[in-house]
Scaffold this active site. Structure first.
Site, PDB file in Angstrom:
ATOM      1  N   ASP A 182       0.994  -1.176   0.205  1.00 19.24           N
ATOM      2  CA  ASP A 182       0.017  -0.004  -0.056  1.00 19.24           C
ATOM      3  C   ASP A 182       0.945   1.313   0.193  1.00 19.24           C
ATOM      4  O   ASP A 182       0.639   2.126  -0.855  1.00 19.24           O
ATOM      5  CB  ASP A 182      -0.959   0.128   1.293  1.00 19.24           C
ATOM      6  CG  ASP A 182      -2.025   0.981   1.355  1.00 19.24           C
ATOM      7  OD1 ASP A 182      -2.673   1.051   0.230  1.00 19.24           O
ATOM      8  OD2 ASP A 182      -2.104   1.852   2.251  1.00 19.24           O
TER       9      ASP A 182
ATOM     10  N   LYS B 140       1.512   4.292  -2.955  1.00 20.59           N
ATOM     11  CA  LYS B 140       1.357   6.071  -2.674  1.00 20.59           C
ATOM     12  C   LYS B 140       2.659   6.553  -3.224  1.00 20.59           C
ATOM     13  O   LYS B 140       2.523   7.605  -3.786  1.00 20.59           O
ATOM     14  CB  LYS B 140       1.313   6.221  -1.027  1.00 20.59           C
ATOM     15  CG  LYS B 140       0.002   5.600  -0.730  1.00 20.59           C
ATOM     16  CD  LYS B 140      -0.261   5.660   0.965  1.00 20.59           C
ATOM     17  CE  LYS B 140      -1.461   5.068   1.440  1.00 20.59           C
ATOM     18  NZ  LYS B 140      -1.460   4.937   3.075  1.00 20.59           N
TER      19      LYS B 140
END
Ligand code: ADP
Ligand code: ASP
Ligand code: MG
Length: 817
Positions: A679, A683
């Site tokens: 994750d 980003k």
């Protein structure tokens, strides 16, 4: 002396006629001398048109004729005392018989000449004048019905006859003299030619009749009583934010009505203008409302334009060819050809090189126009001086009107921005040299959207409406909707923004409401909706609504939705999303979306993709846009990992802390989804791409926090067991950190187009040392912020802050600013 004209709806029902009686009584009480002009009962001119056309093709519907009669009889029965009903019922019946005989004649002949059609249409006004005169006789006294065909003289142009003013005016003056003691009720719309044949003045022509009578008698005022509060900024049937105009100049009223504002018939202005007689447009159903005054001078207002109007059923005729260049008299010949055949040219544009002329014409007439032009210029076409005539159909015109436009810059910019922003393709443009109007030809099915978008753009004191279609009502989605509900009054009051949630879907159900889904009850309504969720249908429906200032909100983490973004952009709908999938899949996909959004000039906002509601994407964008150069980005962008390392101290084991984080809801169901760094990587990838780097997930170097055994464990339970088994590994790191008086941080770095994510031990000099809770932190080292980097820090996870970020994106959509 005043002339009061009552339109179809004003004489269309028992209630409305009662209102008319009151208005007339008031005038009488004030001793005003008045003449009334009336239209046919609303809908009956259309009904007569239908009857006559059906008769000419062989049979008309008897029921329609009955309906025509019934409409009148109903009013007689309600408003005339029983003993007085018979004479008027008989008179009406005689007219009906005449009408029936005429229709039967047409039926037999199967032929409807314009002359006969006018005669048939005249029955609408003849009946209503008789009826209203009788009602006035009963309630006001001393009234008389007048057939304007006996007074207003025209040429032979049936359907839209031209008035011979001098003679008509004399007749009207004589009429007023002869019956000075009577309350006259005159038929609108109809007249007669020199042979005494009935003609009509064009649809909506009763307004014109009133102006003719007003001018003939030098009236002090002409009043047009209708069913709306005067002339409004746009047709209230299409623009519900339209508001009434206090005043207009004759020219403005003329332009607005010429381009479709049906509330007054364009020729009405001419007789009034010559004598500067004011025209007042008033609402029969709200007689105390001031209405609109049309007069000689345009009064200044706060806005660059007075109003917007539109016409549908338009076609374009394109005439192109080198033969047009420098050909003296070509356009003259073209226009007189069409004029001779009574084809009305609504709008003309000509390219400056004279290579082409484009005419906007009503679609009924376009085939005929094409034929005429082809016949007239057959030699030029044969010699290839002219290209074959092209026709484009299913178009409409929207026009902005106002005398103030002339003095202001930026008016057309505003118009075209509003159209472009909403994906409305402009096919032709014309600006009158007077600069009182700019008219644009667009697709007919974009008319309503265009009217609303342009209205929002020009009348910016009104609340701007954002139409929202939201998918996803999970944690973030439902918090977002609750925030919308809470903030709606504030937004309306302080930001002049109204948010309408038009479409809503979760994975099971979907629902739509163009007037706005009730934000305090969406959960129930969605649950009870009868439409099963269907993403494809949801998107198609959103497109069909074709609403201005439209935003699609993706509050899911689904990988299906991003597949639709491109087509959403192509429909000129902005996208706001917290879903990271689109921007972190292949670079090709990312680029395609960015380019499409830019091409269609709409917004694609995803601030919450990185650091939830923290301003990170926008800071990066602003730095770049203002010419700064990003040298390095360092970041901690996983709230979960932050939490874990901030608590991995003292006696606590790593396994215990992970468990605790999970219990507090900070992790995904499988904590490895967070701890694997995927994750975080997404980003960083988005930041790198937004910083201009062409980079793929595979290019990112990630040092895993977890030993291999933990990553490979089959179940979440096994994973926890492996964490316990690997306790020494984690303790070692903790120990080392303690010894060196450092803290453990999982840091992502972007430098020179390369991303690495790794575990680091940092000392108290490091800006990331003092990070608490589940905070995110990001530091931008740039050409400007070189010595001391720019740092953004704060809670980077959680439904409340993420939803707030989505919300902020929504109100930042540039079309509403
Ligand atoms: P009447 O039967 O009284 O002559 P019309 O139907 O001819 O009335 O005209 C009134 C209608 O004009 C209104 O009901 C409204 O829908 C329409 N209209 C179109 N544009 C405008 C506008 N700019 N302002 C007000 N009304 C408008
Ligand atoms: N009755 C006619 C029409 O409907 C004239 C009018 O109402 O002004 O066009
Ligand atoms: Mg009208």
């Amino acid at each position: 002396m005043k002339v009061l004209k009552f339109g179809g709806t004003s004489v269309g029902s028992v209630e409305s006629i009662r209102a008319v009686v009151e208005i007339v009584k008031q005038e009488r009480q004030q001793n005003n001398s008045i003449i009334l002009v009336v239209s046919a009962i609303s809908g009956l001119t259309n009904l007569l048109t239908k009857l006559s056309e059906e008769a000419s093709s062989g049979s008309f519907d008897e029921n329609d004729l009955k309906l025509f009669q019934e409409k009148h009889f109903e009013i007689v029965k309600a408003l005339i005392d029983v003993p007085n009903q018979n004479p008027i019922l008989t008179k009406l019946k005689l007219l009906m018989n005449e009408l029936e005989a005429l229709l039967e004649g047409v039926e037999i002949l199967k032929e409807l000449s314009p002359q006969t059609k006018d005669l048939i249409l005249s029955f609408g006004e003849r009946c209503s004048a008789l009826l209203i005169a009788k009602v006035m006789q009963e309630h006001v006294g001393n009234s008389l019905a007048i057939n304007a065909s006996d007074y207003i003289l025209t040429d032979h142009n049936f359907g839209q006859a031209n008035v011979i003013e001098e003679k008509s005016f004399q007749n009207i003056q004589q009429l007023a003299k002869d019956y000075s003691d009577k309350l006259l009720v005159v038929t609108g719309f109809i007249a007669a030619n020199e042979e005494g044949r009935v003609t009509t003045l064009g649809r909506g022509g009763s307004d014109y009749t009133a102006a003719l009578i007003g001018a003939a008698l030098h009236a002090e005022q002409i009043e047009i009583w209708t069913d709306v509060n005067g002339m409004m900024t746009a047709d209230p049937r299409f623009v519900n934010k339209a508001f009434s105009l206090e005043n207009l100049s004759y020219t403005e009223a003329m332009e607005l009505s010429y381009f479709g504002a049906k509330v007054i018939y364009p020729p009405t202005m001419a007789p009034a203008f010559k004598l500067r007689i004011p025209i007042l447009i008033k609402n029969t159903f709200q007689p105390d409302f001031e209405g609109t005054k049309i007069q000689f001078d345009s009064q200044p207002t706060d806005y660059p334009i007075k109003g917007i109007s539109s016409i549908k059923d338009i076609a374009l005729v394109n005439i192109k060819g080198s033969g047009l260049v420098g050909k003296l008299g070509f356009s003259g010949k073209l226009f007189s050809l069409l004029a001779q055949h009574h084809i009305n040219i609504v709008l003309i544009t000509q390219s400056s090189s004279e290579h082409s002329i484009t005419l906007a014409i009503h679609h009924n007439e376009v085939e005929k126009a094409k034929q005429l032009i082809e016949e007239e210029f057959c030699l030029e076409i044969a010699a290839k001086w002219l290209e074959p005539i092209e026709i484009e159909e299913n178009l409409g015109i929207i026009a902005i009107v106002g005398e103030n436009m002339k003095k202001m810059v930026g008016v057309s910019g505003k118009l075209f921005y509003a159209l472009g922003r909403n994906g409305i393709n402009v096919r032709a443009i014309a600006q009158g040299s007077s600069e009182y109007n700019i008219s644009v030809v667009i697709n007919e099915n974009d008319l309503s959207k265009a009217l609303n978008a342009v209205h929002d753009a020009f009348f910016n004191h009104l609340k701007k409406t954002i139409h929202v279609f939201n998918v996803g009502v999970g944690n973030i989605g439902s918090t977002f909707l609750n925030q919308l509900e809470k903030q709606k009054d504030f937004l309306a009051k302080n930001n002049d923004i109204e948010i309408k949630l038009v479409g809503l879907s979760n994975s099971k159900k979907m629902m739509f409401d163009e007037n706005g889904i009730n934000l305090s009850n969406w959960k129930n309504e969605l649950e009870n909706s009868s439409s099963p969720a269907d993403l494809n249908e949801f998107i198609q429906k959103m497109k069909q609504y074709n609403l201005p200032n439209c935003v699609f909100v993706d509050n899911t983490a689904s990988s299906d939705l991003p597949n639709y973004y491109k087509q959403i952009f192509e429909s000129s709908i902005s996208v706001v999303t917290c879903n990271k999938i689109a921007n972190s899949s292949s670079y090709q996909e990312y680029k395609k979306l960015k380019e499409t959004a830019r091409k269609y000039g709409i917004d694609f906002l995803y601030e919450t993709n990185v650091g939830a509601g923290l301003p990170i994407i926008s800071v990066l964008k602003d730095l770049r846009m203002s010419g700064d150069q990003i040298l390095k980005i360092e970041a901690i962008l996983s709230g979960t990992i932050s939490y874990i390392f901030n608590h991995f101290k003292g006696e606590n084991t790593f396994a215990e802390i992970v468990k605790k984080a999970q219990e507090l809801g900070y992790t995904e169901p499988d904590p490895r989804d967070d701890l694997s760094g995927i994750d975080f990587m997404r980003k960083m990838l988005i930041l790198a791409r937004d910083n201009g780097y062409e980079i793929e997930a595979g290019d990112v170097k990630i040092d895993s926090i977890l030993p291999k055994s933990c990553l490979e464990a089959a179940t979440v339970e096994d994973f926890y067991q492996e964490l316990v088994n690997e306790n020494d590994y984690f303790e070692k790191i903790k120990h080392q950190a303690d010894e060196e008086q450092k803290v453990i941080r999982y840091i992502g770095i972007l430098e020179d187009g390369k991303i690495s994510i790794s575990l680091e031990l940092v000392d108290n000099q490091h800006p990331f040392y003092a990070l608490s809770g589940s905070d995110n932190i990001i530091s931008f080292t740039t050409a400007r912020y070189k010595e001391r980097p720019l740092v953004v820090k704060g809670p980077g996870a959680g439904a409340e802050v993420t939803a707030a970020g989505v919300f902020a994106d929504l109100v930042n959509i540039s079309s509403i600013r």
